[in-house]
Design an enzyme around this catalytic site. Structure first.
Site, short mmCIF file in Angstrom:
data_model
loop_
_atom_site.label_atom_id
_atom_site.label_comp_id
_atom_site.label_asym_id
_atom_site.label_seq_id
_atom_site.Cartn_x
_atom_site.Cartn_y
_atom_site.Cartn_z
CG HIS A 137 5.21 -3.55 -1.10
ND1 HIS A 137 4.78 -4.82 -0.77
CD2 HIS A 137 4.98 -3.41 -2.44
CE1 HIS A 137 4.31 -5.41 -1.86
NE2 HIS A 137 4.42 -4.58 -2.88
CD GLU B 32 6.03 0.48 -5.53
OE1 GLU B 32 5.53 0.21 -6.65
OE2 GLU B 32 5.50 0.14 -4.45
N GLY C 125 0.83 -1.19 0.00
CA GLY C 125 0.00 0.00 0.00
C GLY C 125 0.87 1.25 0.00
#
Length: 377
Positions: free
Chosen positions: A215, A218, A188
């Site tokens: 994550h 990014e 997310g």
């Protein structure tokens, strides 16, 4: 240009890239559906929100939406895929399709991630979602095997970083860890949702000796990577592309690593890089300018991945094809990326070693021999 050293003087052909054994660590189940499957599942469940019911046009729409530069349009793509993935039958089919498609592309091992909390609208429980997806992957593995392709698929259960279910999903991953689930992830928007918000889930997983990736790096910068590695203890970094912000390349070509970049390289923290997806999100202007070239040259633990095959119109073969075109990579370089990924997989050590020695290295050795003797007749 070659990274790993090879006697092959030329870059591989598209056909050789397709046949090469590949390992995929970063692929989203809801980002890899076949357009025709979406259309059929929408008809089955009565979903009428698709922009078109023509599979070819729908595939184009997904790619254009992802390329549009509009976050709203990009997020809309997942609204459509998740809308048709709300029943056990749909989840089984999507997972089976995924395994078959990856196997046909030469992937021998894959870790596919999804967020169980996004598939509850038709009344499934979290455990039922996981059981359906695992059933689908076992079916897809068997179907691929019947077509002469070998693949093994593990799953990563993802918690959404803007939600408050990470502890619940971490416990779910631990509950199913010996039944197809190999780890945990959070995904997310990074900005405003630091990984440390989910520290309790990561502490729980560490206490259970379980694996997780995060994550990080990014779209957001070095603080996200630092927190993921140093505070949360991530085994791998999902994307991690912004680690390049801690690397300075002088006019004379000399490279200086900052403290965080040096730590990530020294500790061999795997980077799950997804070149095409990173271009779509603006992390690089072109494949030739993607940080993967610099990071691979500096021998970071770089891996090549697809992220969202439907939205990016990509596959592992296409990703490697782009990198071969951009950097002149050889089969030896492809093997290096693939061994990196297998070393970094959330499988027991003996199984990773067997996959490297008995599947990956022999596969590349045969392809390399074609430079000398030509392909088998």
């Amino acid at each position: 240009m070659t990274l790993a050293g090879t006697t092959a003087p030329r870059v591989p052909t598209a056909e050789q890239i397709a046949r090469a054994p590949k390992v995929l660590l970063h692929d989203h189940l809801d980002g890899g559906l076949r357009p025709e499957t979406i259309v059929e599942l929408a008809a089955d469940c009565g979903y009428e929100g698709l922009p078109t019911t023509d599979p070819v046009e729908l595939g184009v729409w997904f790619r254009e939406a992802a390329d549009s530069g509009s976050l709203e349009r990009y997020l809309e793509t997942f609204a459509h895929t998740c809308a048709v993935m709300q029943t056990r039958e749909a989840l089984v089919r999507v997972a089976a399709d995924c395994a078959e498609d990856l196997a046909a592309d030469g992937v021998v091992y894959a870790e596919v991630r999804y967020a169980p909390e996004q598939h509850l609208e038709a009344g499934l429980t979290l455990d039922e979602v996981v059981e359906a997806v695992n059933e689908g992957f076992r079916l897809g593995e068997a179907n691929a095997r019947a077509r002469g392709h070998r693949i093994r698929v593990g799953t990563l259960l993802t918690a959404m970083r803007h939600a408050a279910r990470s502890q619940e999903i971490a416990e779910l991953a631990n509950r199913h860890r010996d039944r197809g689930v190999v780890g945990f992830d959070i995904a997310g928007a990074e900005a405003g949702h630091p990984p440390t918000r989910h520290q309790a889930a990561f502490d729980y997983l560490k206490g259970e000796n379980n694996h997780f990736t995060i994550h990080a790096g990014e779209a957001f910068g070095l603080p996200s990577i630092w927190e993921a590695v140093q505070c949360c203890g991530a085994d791998r970094l999902g994307h991690g592309v912004r680690i390049v912000d801690d690397i300075t390349v002088g006019e004379d070509g000399r490279v200086e690593l900052g403290r965080l970049a040096a730590y990530v390289r020294d500790k061999r923290v795997p980077l799950e890089m997804c070149p095409t997806s990173n271009l779509q999100t603006g992390a690089a202007a072109s494949y030739a300018e993607h940080p993967i070239g610099l990071l691979a040259g500096l021998k970071f633990r770089v891996t090549v991945n697809t992220d969202n095959r439907l939205m990016s119109g990509t596959s592992m073969s296409r990703e490697f094809g782009h990198l071969v075109d951009a950097f002149g990579y050889t089969l030896g370089d492809m093997e290096w990326f693939t061994v990196n990924a297998m070393k970094s997989a959330f499988l027991p050590f003996d199984e990773r070693l067997a996959m490297i020695n008995d599947v990956i290295k022999p596969g590349y050795a045969e392809l390399k021999a074609e430079w000398l003797f030509g392909p088998r007749g």
